[in-house]
Design a protein around this motif. Sequence first.
Motif, mmCIF file in Angstrom:
data_model
loop_
_atom_site.group_PDB
_atom_site.id
_atom_site.type_symbol
_atom_site.label_atom_id
_atom_site.label_comp_id
_atom_site.label_asym_id
_atom_site.label_seq_id
_atom_site.Cartn_x
_atom_site.Cartn_y
_atom_site.Cartn_z
ATOM 1 N N SER A 270 41.047 32.648 33.058
ATOM 2 C CA SER A 270 41.091 32.531 32.215
ATOM 3 C C SER A 270 40.293 31.061 33.056
ATOM 4 N N ILE A 271 39.865 30.768 33.684
ATOM 5 C CA ILE A 271 39.977 28.944 34.287
ATOM 6 C C ILE A 271 38.151 28.975 34.227
ATOM 7 N N ASP A 272 37.537 27.625 34.700
ATOM 8 C CA ASP A 272 36.627 27.233 34.700
ATOM 9 C C ASP A 272 36.327 26.905 36.373
ATOM 10 N N TYR A 273 36.970 26.567 37.268
ATOM 11 C CA TYR A 273 36.914 26.714 38.643
ATOM 12 C C TYR A 273 38.549 26.712 38.805
ATOM 13 N N PRO A 274 37.933 27.624 40.256
ATOM 14 C CA PRO A 274 39.029 28.683 40.710
ATOM 15 C C PRO A 274 40.069 27.286 41.391
ATOM 16 N N ILE A 275 40.807 26.288 41.222
ATOM 17 C CA ILE A 275 41.474 24.646 42.226
ATOM 18 C C ILE A 275 42.656 25.165 41.135
ATOM 19 N N ILE A 276 43.646 24.721 42.157
ATOM 20 C CA ILE A 276 44.954 24.988 41.726
ATOM 21 C C ILE A 276 45.505 24.256 41.911
ATOM 22 N N GLU B 295 39.339 12.881 37.010
ATOM 23 C CA GLU B 295 38.150 12.051 37.782
ATOM 24 C C GLU B 295 38.304 13.221 39.387
ATOM 25 N N ILE B 296 39.004 13.382 39.890
ATOM 26 C CA ILE B 296 39.402 14.477 40.866
ATOM 27 C C ILE B 296 38.558 15.553 40.997
ATOM 28 N N VAL B 297 39.092 15.673 40.222
ATOM 29 C CA VAL B 297 38.218 17.361 39.668
ATOM 30 C C VAL B 297 36.817 17.236 39.827
ATOM 31 N N GLU B 298 36.204 16.339 38.864
ATOM 32 C CA GLU B 298 34.940 16.262 39.272
ATOM 33 C C GLU B 298 33.877 16.160 39.765
ATOM 34 N N GLU B 299 34.960 14.753 40.709
ATOM 35 C CA GLU B 299 34.470 14.830 42.526
ATOM 36 C C GLU B 299 34.532 15.698 43.211
ATOM 37 N N LEU B 300 35.640 16.573 43.107
ATOM 38 C CA LEU B 300 35.711 18.297 43.898
ATOM 39 C C LEU B 300 34.273 18.818 43.249
ATOM 40 N N ALA C 207 46.896 18.086 32.554
ATOM 41 C CA ALA C 207 45.549 17.731 32.848
ATOM 42 C C ALA C 207 45.254 18.010 33.851
ATOM 43 N N MET C 208 45.419 19.510 34.455
ATOM 44 C CA MET C 208 44.770 20.261 35.211
ATOM 45 C C MET C 208 43.805 21.423 33.925
ATOM 46 N N ALA C 209 44.811 22.145 33.081
ATOM 47 C CA ALA C 209 44.352 22.793 32.112
ATOM 48 C C ALA C 209 42.994 22.028 31.809
ATOM 49 N N HIS C 210 43.097 20.799 31.396
ATOM 50 C CA HIS C 210 42.250 20.011 30.677
ATOM 51 C C HIS C 210 41.211 19.638 31.496
ATOM 52 N N SER C 211 41.239 19.972 32.782
ATOM 53 C CA SER C 211 40.013 20.076 33.231
ATOM 54 C C SER C 211 39.534 20.942 33.807
ATOM 55 N N GLY C 212 39.703 22.224 32.996
ATOM 56 C CA GLY C 212 38.752 23.511 33.616
ATOM 57 C C GLY C 212 39.494 24.085 34.969
ATOM 58 N N CYS C 213 41.083 23.499 35.091
ATOM 59 C CA CYS C 213 41.821 24.435 36.508
ATOM 60 C C CYS C 213 42.540 24.694 36.172
ATOM 61 N N ALA C 214 43.913 25.122 36.784
ATOM 62 C CA ALA C 214 44.986 25.691 36.501
ATOM 63 C C ALA C 214 46.745 24.703 37.412
#
Length: 316
Positions: A12-18, A296-301, A33-40
Amino acid sequence: MAWKTGITRLLSIDYPIIQGGMAYISDGLLAAAMAHSGCAGVIASGGFSTDQVLEEIRRAKDILGPGKTFGVNLMLQMPNKDDVAQVICDEKVPFVTIGAGNPVPWLEPFHHAGVKCIPVVPSVKLAKRVQHAGADALVVEGMEAGGHDGKITLMALLENVLPEIEIPVIAAGGIVDGRGIAAALVMGASGVQMGTRFMLAEECRLHPKAKKTLIDAEDTDSTVTGFTTKDSVRGLKNSFSEKYLKAEYSGAPLSELMEMAKGTTRMAAVDGDTENGFVLAGMSLTHLTKIQPVEEIVEELIISTEKCLAGAPHLI
Ligand SMILES: Cc1cc2nc3c(=O)[nH]c(=O)nc-3n(C[C@H](O)[C@H](O)[C@H](O)COP(=O)(O)O)c2cc1C
């Protein structure tokens, strides 16, 4: 817009980045912070006492509130593994990644407590075994990865494992940007696990000196200790690795090697001794150039993955 893969649905996350569990340095703050960015994010148990693991789980929960996903990494070689497993069950952590041993006996008790199980595997044989035993997904970790490694590259692992496996497969090892994420998804993986890139997150508690060493490192600065003794650990070349490898390849006994390596992960990650300690890190190093917030890292990814995928139909 959120992506849809087997892993985003499972967790149940937005992006499949763990963000993979990283001994001593991946805590509740980073996972939140990962969860707030839609990842895990995954809280490590390596390097932490059972009480510290519990503290970090509660910290993530406090920051996130209910309904947000995070995981804990259970290292089966740790002496406190039974206690950590109990804490994971009691706290009903959404998912667990399980490495460094046979994960099969652990699946049933975790499932009974409602914890999803994602073993980390280095071969087709183990991938098949954990799928058969009921794992919800699995991580294949190539030898490019930082930390304890297998002996097969991620590309070869994906080629070998993907045709054999129906549960979602997460690719790990040497992925630091959208190129790698896109490649893994195109090959058929459902997501990626990354460690090294998130060592440079602002929210990561890695010692600033170790962060600086990582920023200064280039592609050829990675090395593996323990390759000949079935205890491969990947990190950055320095005085420690030079001394260790000299001893390893001149046939020093295992006990001597173990004594040399004792405490070196902590020394680098916590104390910032980047010469006598071992900065664990993966092979993709050249383009890690700055410390950034997780968001910012997640957005770039996400942007760079979408760009690669948008270009893919025009490649042939
Ligand atoms: C500093 C560091 C510590 C790690 N510690 C653990 C650990 O305690 N347990 C584990 O299963 N994997 C550990 N790993 C592996 C990561 O979870 C992840 O699979 C790996 O970093 C992916 O490769 P990459 O570093 O090239 O992104 C560690 C990796 C790093 C870089």
